[in-house]
Every structure is written in C-alpha cells, then in structure tokens.
Write an enzyme that holds these catalytic residues in place. Structure first.
Site, PDB file in Angstrom:
ATOM      1  N   GLU A  59      30.151  11.954  67.932  1.00 34.43           N
ATOM      2  CA  GLU A  59      30.466  10.910  66.955  1.00 34.43           C
ATOM      3  C   GLU A  59      29.227  10.515  66.159  1.00 34.43           C
ATOM      4  OE1 GLU A  59      33.175   9.914  70.545  1.00 34.43           O
ATOM      5  OE2 GLU A  59      31.244  10.874  70.207  1.00 34.43           O
ATOM      6  N   ARG A  85      40.431  20.324  75.638  1.00 28.01           N
ATOM      7  CA  ARG A  85      40.502  19.082  76.420  1.00 28.01           C
ATOM      8  C   ARG A  85      41.074  17.906  75.650  1.00 28.01           C
ATOM      9  NH1 ARG A  85      35.415  17.242  78.281  1.00 28.01           N
ATOM     10  NH2 ARG A  85      34.406  18.382  76.593  1.00 28.01           N
ATOM     11  N   TRP A 130      25.140  -7.201  66.994  1.00 31.09           N
ATOM     12  CA  TRP A 130      23.761  -6.807  66.752  1.00 31.09           C
ATOM     13  C   TRP A 130      23.260  -7.260  65.392  1.00 31.09           C
ATOM     14  CZ3 TRP A 130      22.005  -2.737  63.389  1.00 31.09           C
ATOM     15  CH2 TRP A 130      20.645  -2.465  63.506  1.00 31.09           C
TER      16      TRP A 130
END
Length: 147
Positions: A59, A85, A130
């Site tokens: 990502e 997967r 943040w």
C-alpha cells in the site's frame, strides 16, 4: 460498508496483476500487490518489499508511485496477496498513514460478509490525529518563541 462497484473490481484486478507479475517464490520479498485510484481515475500500483528489518507494505509503495505520478487526491486502495490469497486488510501502520494523508480514501477489505469498500475512518475509529499533533507542536513552539 459498501458493495463493490465495477471500479472496485478493476482496482482489485490491477493489484492482482501487479503481484502476479512480480511475486517471488514462497517466502519471497514481493508477496503483496496494491492498487490505488486517484481522483482523476488513474490507477497506480506497487508491491511490498519484505525484509526482516521491516520494509514498506505494498500500500505504501502504491502511495509513493501515485505521488510521483502527480496524484495528490486518492479515492480508493486495495491490497492482494500472491498465490491467489485474495484481498488483504491494511496493517495498522498503513491504516494510520492512510488516515493521516488521505482521510477520505475508501479501502477495499475482506469482511465477514465478503469483500467490501469501507472508509478509512471505519478501519481506524478514534485513531491518533497526527496532523493535529504536528500543528499543535508547531503552535506551541511558535508561542514559546514569542512569549
């Protein structure tokens, strides 16, 4: 939580293509592919770089690829595992980075009712802010210089 759209399915397919073209043997360095869509509809891809010291998730590589291609606003992201997967949920670090830099992004994840499209806020409720912390630290530093 939203049902998948044709755009979501295309994003999943591009992430699958990225990892299928770049996967290593089992236990390899490149085991996950990601695709992110920007506000103009362009898709940017990346693969993870696994290393025992850490390393960027797929990502984050896709976010960097998007940025270097000029994308500033991202609308959706997905990661898929190698060897079929399927769709993978982002780790905690990725969730925090997505929430900080792209608070309106949608994330395609597996759920108990199948793969769905959710907001990053759904994946990181009550998350650490943040950007507010950074702004607060800057404000405190400026006031101590002035005061």
């Amino acid at each position: 939580m939203r049902q998948l759209t044709d755009d979501d399915l295309e994003l999943i397919a591009r992430a699958e293509e990225a990892i299928d073209a770049n996967a290593d043997v089992e236990g390899g360095v490149h085991t996950v592919g990601a695709a992110v869509r920007d506000a103009t509809g362009r898709i940017h891809v990346g693969v993870n770089v696994y290393h025992f010291t850490g390393g960027p998730c797929a990502e984050l590589v896709a976010l960097g690829t998007a940025r270097t291609s000029g994308a500033r606003e991202l609308t959706a992201i997905v990661a898929v595992g190698d060897s079929g997967r399927g769709v993978k949920a982002p780790c905690g670090r990725d969730r925090q980075i997505l929430a900080d830099y792209h608070p309106n992004i949608r994330v395609i994840v597996p759920t108990p009712v199948g793969v769905r499209n959710v907001s990053i806020a759904d994946l990181l409720p009550l998350g650490f802010d943040w950007l507010a912390e950074e702004k607060g630290a800057g404000d405190r530093a400026a006031s101590s210089i002035i005061g």
